[in-house]
Every structure is written in structure tokens, then in C-alpha cells.
Scaffold this active site. Structure first.
Site, PDB file in Angstrom:
ATOM      1  N   ASP A   1       0.832  -1.201   0.000  1.00 60.38           N
ATOM      2  CA  ASP A   1       0.000   0.000   0.000  1.00 60.38           C
ATOM      3  C   ASP A   1       0.870   1.255   0.000  1.00 60.38           C
ATOM      4  O   ASP A   1       0.358   2.375  -0.067  1.00 60.38           O
ATOM      5  CB  ASP A   1      -1.009   0.006   1.148  1.00 60.38           C
ATOM      6  CG  ASP A   1      -0.382  -0.088   2.526  1.00 60.38           C
ATOM      7  OD1 ASP A   1       0.859  -0.107   2.631  1.00 60.38           O
ATOM      8  OD2 ASP A   1      -1.153  -0.163   3.513  1.00 60.38           O
ATOM      9  N   SER A   2       2.186   1.049   0.000  1.00 62.80           N
ATOM     10  CA  SER A   2       3.134   2.142  -0.244  1.00 62.80           C
ATOM     11  C   SER A   2       2.868   2.799  -1.595  1.00 62.80           C
ATOM     12  O   SER A   2       3.371   3.899  -1.859  1.00 62.80           O
ATOM     13  CB  SER A   2       4.571   1.614  -0.197  1.00 62.80           C
ATOM     14  OG  SER A   2       4.717   0.456  -1.013  1.00 62.80           O
TER      15      SER A   2
ATOM     16  N   GLU B   1      -1.606  -5.223   9.047  1.00 62.57           N
ATOM     17  CA  GLU B   1      -0.852  -4.507  10.069  1.00 62.57           C
ATOM     18  C   GLU B   1      -1.574  -4.609  11.413  1.00 62.57           C
ATOM     19  O   GLU B   1      -2.757  -4.253  11.505  1.00 62.57           O
ATOM     20  CB  GLU B   1      -0.675  -3.037   9.691  1.00 62.57           C
ATOM     21  CG  GLU B   1       0.156  -2.823   8.441  1.00 62.57           C
ATOM     22  CD  GLU B   1       0.379  -1.351   8.137  1.00 62.57           C
ATOM     23  OE1 GLU B   1       0.082  -0.508   9.022  1.00 62.57           O
ATOM     24  OE2 GLU B   1       0.840  -1.043   7.023  1.00 62.57           O
TER      25      GLU B   1
ATOM     26  N   LYS C   1      -1.214  -9.356   3.582  1.00 67.89           N
ATOM     27  CA  LYS C   1      -0.501  -8.796   4.729  1.00 67.89           C
ATOM     28  C   LYS C   1      -1.394  -7.821   5.479  1.00 67.89           C
ATOM     29  O   LYS C   1      -2.010  -6.951   4.868  1.00 67.89           O
ATOM     30  CB  LYS C   1       0.788  -8.104   4.294  1.00 67.89           C
ATOM     31  CG  LYS C   1       1.605  -7.536   5.476  1.00 67.89           C
ATOM     32  CD  LYS C   1       3.008  -7.176   5.071  1.00 67.89           C
ATOM     33  CE  LYS C   1       3.089  -5.922   4.247  1.00 67.89           C
ATOM     34  NZ  LYS C   1       2.657  -4.699   5.015  1.00 67.89           N
TER      35      LYS C   1
ATOM     36  N   ASP D   1      -0.807  -6.186   0.229  1.00 66.27           N
ATOM     37  CA  ASP D   1      -1.265  -5.488   1.431  1.00 66.27           C
ATOM     38  C   ASP D   1      -2.786  -5.358   1.451  1.00 66.27           C
ATOM     39  O   ASP D   1      -3.412  -5.065   0.429  1.00 66.27           O
ATOM     40  CB  ASP D   1      -0.670  -4.083   1.491  1.00 66.27           C
ATOM     41  CG  ASP D   1       0.673  -4.042   2.191  1.00 66.27           C
ATOM     42  OD1 ASP D   1       0.943  -4.939   3.006  1.00 66.27           O
ATOM     43  OD2 ASP D   1       1.451  -3.108   1.911  1.00 66.27           O
TER      44      ASP D   1
ATOM     45  N   GLU E   1       9.010  -3.675  11.019  1.00 68.10           N
ATOM     46  CA  GLU E   1       9.472  -2.437  10.389  1.00 68.10           C
ATOM     47  C   GLU E   1       9.849  -1.378  11.413  1.00 68.10           C
ATOM     48  O   GLU E   1       9.192  -1.228  12.444  1.00 68.10           O
ATOM     49  CB  GLU E   1       8.373  -1.870   9.475  1.00 68.10           C
ATOM     50  CG  GLU E   1       8.741  -0.551   8.820  1.00 68.10           C
ATOM     51  CD  GLU E   1       7.717  -0.050   7.824  1.00 68.10           C
ATOM     52  OE1 GLU E   1       7.930   1.040   7.258  1.00 68.10           O
ATOM     53  OE2 GLU E   1       6.702  -0.736   7.608  1.00 68.10           O
TER      54      GLU E   1
END
Length: 264
Positions: free
Chosen positions: A44-45, A113, A111, A83, A180
Site C-alpha cells: 500500500d506504499s 498490520e 498482509k 497489502d 518495520e
């Protein structure tokens, strides 16, 4: 050789490091795949690297599914991770529906978070045949909670909490975990505590694997350049050679060195 979650687990068991990278389209995905990268993350960067936004929060599931389809068309061997965007897994039902979209688009793993509060969600996804990668430490979707992109796990108490949360994600059934933005010793402690592969970004070189945003690896970063970023393209003059150099240095434990790690 096709890389699977079992491949990465075997590499960890054999104490062999591996490299991963982000990609957002078929062309770069093909280059990275042919260079021998173990896994590719549609991150999602893309909110920042592709859309030019200041964070990942504006990325939608439609955008993630689109870019996942693009990347999957360029990959033959690498494991494909995607993501789950901000607020697309706030409930277990949402998580299942949105993870299904990413898997249908070509992802092998999704993925998420967050830590122990996601245990039920992770377990449900895994029971339904969807492999999960956790993500802890500096989690960009929580930027407003953290008050900015701040390094996590600097003191003993916060380090202990991160390890506990990582263990909870593993216990829920996650196949791997990204850690991270933590000091090198925290990255090492997490890696030693978990049986699943741990992929670091800004977490020192003691993790099982490394991941870089492709723009950071190729000198295309806009705005702030994180400490762990390294321009492998400037060192080689060729994209394929740059990625091969990145892979080789990760596998040898050369990258990231202390100059590209948070030590405290």
C-alpha cells in the site's frame, strides 16, 4: 523454482537469508522475478510511490486488486504478497471479502498490520485457505496513532510488547511477519522468538529476510529518504544488476549494515 510459504520457512530453518521487494506493475515484477527475488509485495506504499500521497491511508481495495493483477502477470516464480489497505479488515467479514479479492487477483499471501487484536481475523482467514503475513513495529497505517513515522521498540518495555504481539500473530496462524522501523537488537529478538520467517525493513540484518520499497532500492525515492534505503542502481548502472546485488548482499548478511540500520 516456485517460491511458496513453505520455501521461506525452510530457508529460516536452514538459517539462509532471503530478499524481497515491492512492485506495482508487470514490467518491474518480471525484472525482479527473473533476477531471482524470493517474494514480491504489492504494497500500500503505492499511495506514496504511485499516487503521490503523504501516507498509505488513501489506498483502496480496488487499487490494490488492480496492481496485484498487474504484478501477477509478470511473475513466474516469486511468492506474491499483497497489502490489505487501511480499514479493509476492521471486521472479520470485511477481511474475508477483501482478502478474497486480492487472492483472486493473484496474491499468494495477504498482509495485515497489527497484533493480538487481529488474532481472530488471522485465524479465520487461515481456516479459509488464505495465508497471512503479519506486520508490526512501525505500522504505516497507524501513523496518526504514532504521531508520525517514528521508530518503535527503542526501550525494553516497548521491545517486550512488540515481541508479545508478534508471538500472538504467529499463534493465530500467520505464515510470516514483517517487522518495520525498529532498532537492530529488537529485530534480532523478534526473529529469534518466532518460528515463522521474519522479514525486516529498517530492522537490522539479523532478520530472516529483508524487504525494500523498489523506489528506495533504485534511487527513485521522493521526499524523505529513510535511513535503511540504499540506491543499488547507482552502484551498478543497471536495474537487473542492482536487484541481483541487493539479493546477494541480503543473502550474505551484508545489507543492511549498521549505516543503514537503527541501532537505538
Amino acid at each position: 523454482m516456485t517460491v511458496t510459504v513453505s520455501t521461506l520457512r525452510k530457508l529460516k530453518d536452514e538459517h539462509r537469508k532471503f530478499a524481497t521487494i515491492t512492485a506495482y506493475d508487470a514490467s518491474f515484477a518480471r525484472i525482479f522475478d527473473e533476477a531471482g527475488i524470493s517474494a514480491i509485495l504489492i504494497g500500500d506504499s503505492l499511495g506514496m510511490t504511485i499516487k503521490g500521497e503523504s501516507s498509505t491511508l488513501g489506498v483502496t481495495i480496488d487499487e490494490m486488486a488492480y496492481h496485484t493483477r498487474c504484478v501477477s502477470r509478470g511473475v513466474k516464480n516469486a511468492l506474491i504478497l499483497a497489502d490489505m489497505p487501511f480499514m479493509t479488515y476492521a471486521s472479520t467479514r470485511d477481511a474475508c471479502e477483501n482478502a478474497h479479492r486480492l487472492m483472486a487477483a493473484g496474491a499468494n499471501v495477504v498482509k495485515l498490520e497489527g497484533g493480538s487484536f487481529l488474532s481472530e481475523t488471522i485465524s479465520t482467514l487461515v481456516r479459509n485457505g488464505i495465508p497471512v503475513c503479519g506486520h508490526l513495529g512501525l505500522t504505516p497505517q497507524s501513523v496518526n496513532v504514532f504521531g508520525g513515522f517514528k521508530i518503535q521498540g527503542r526501550d525494553e518495555e516497548s521491545r517486550r510488547k512488540i515481541i508479545e504481539e508478534c508471538l500472538a500473530v504467529e499463534a493465530a496462524g500467520a505464515s510470516m511477519l514483517v517487522i518495520e522501523g525498529v532498532p537492530k537488537d529488537t529485530g534480532k529478538a523478534v526473529t529469534e522468538a518466532l518460528q515463522i520467517p521474519v522479514i525486516g525493513i529498517g530492522a537490522g540484518n539479523d532478520t530472516d529476510g529483508q524487504i525494500l520499497v523498489m523506489h528506495d532500492a533504485l534511487g527513485l525515492t521522493m521526499g524523505h529518504t529513510p535511513k535503511f534505503a540504499r540506491n543499488f542502481l547507482a552502484e551498478t548502472g543497471d536495474i537487473t544488476l542492482a536487484i541481483r546485488k541487493y539479493i546477494s548482499e541480503v543473502e550474505q548478511g551484508i545489507y543492511p549494515d549498521d549505516a543503514h540500520s537503527y541501532l537505538k
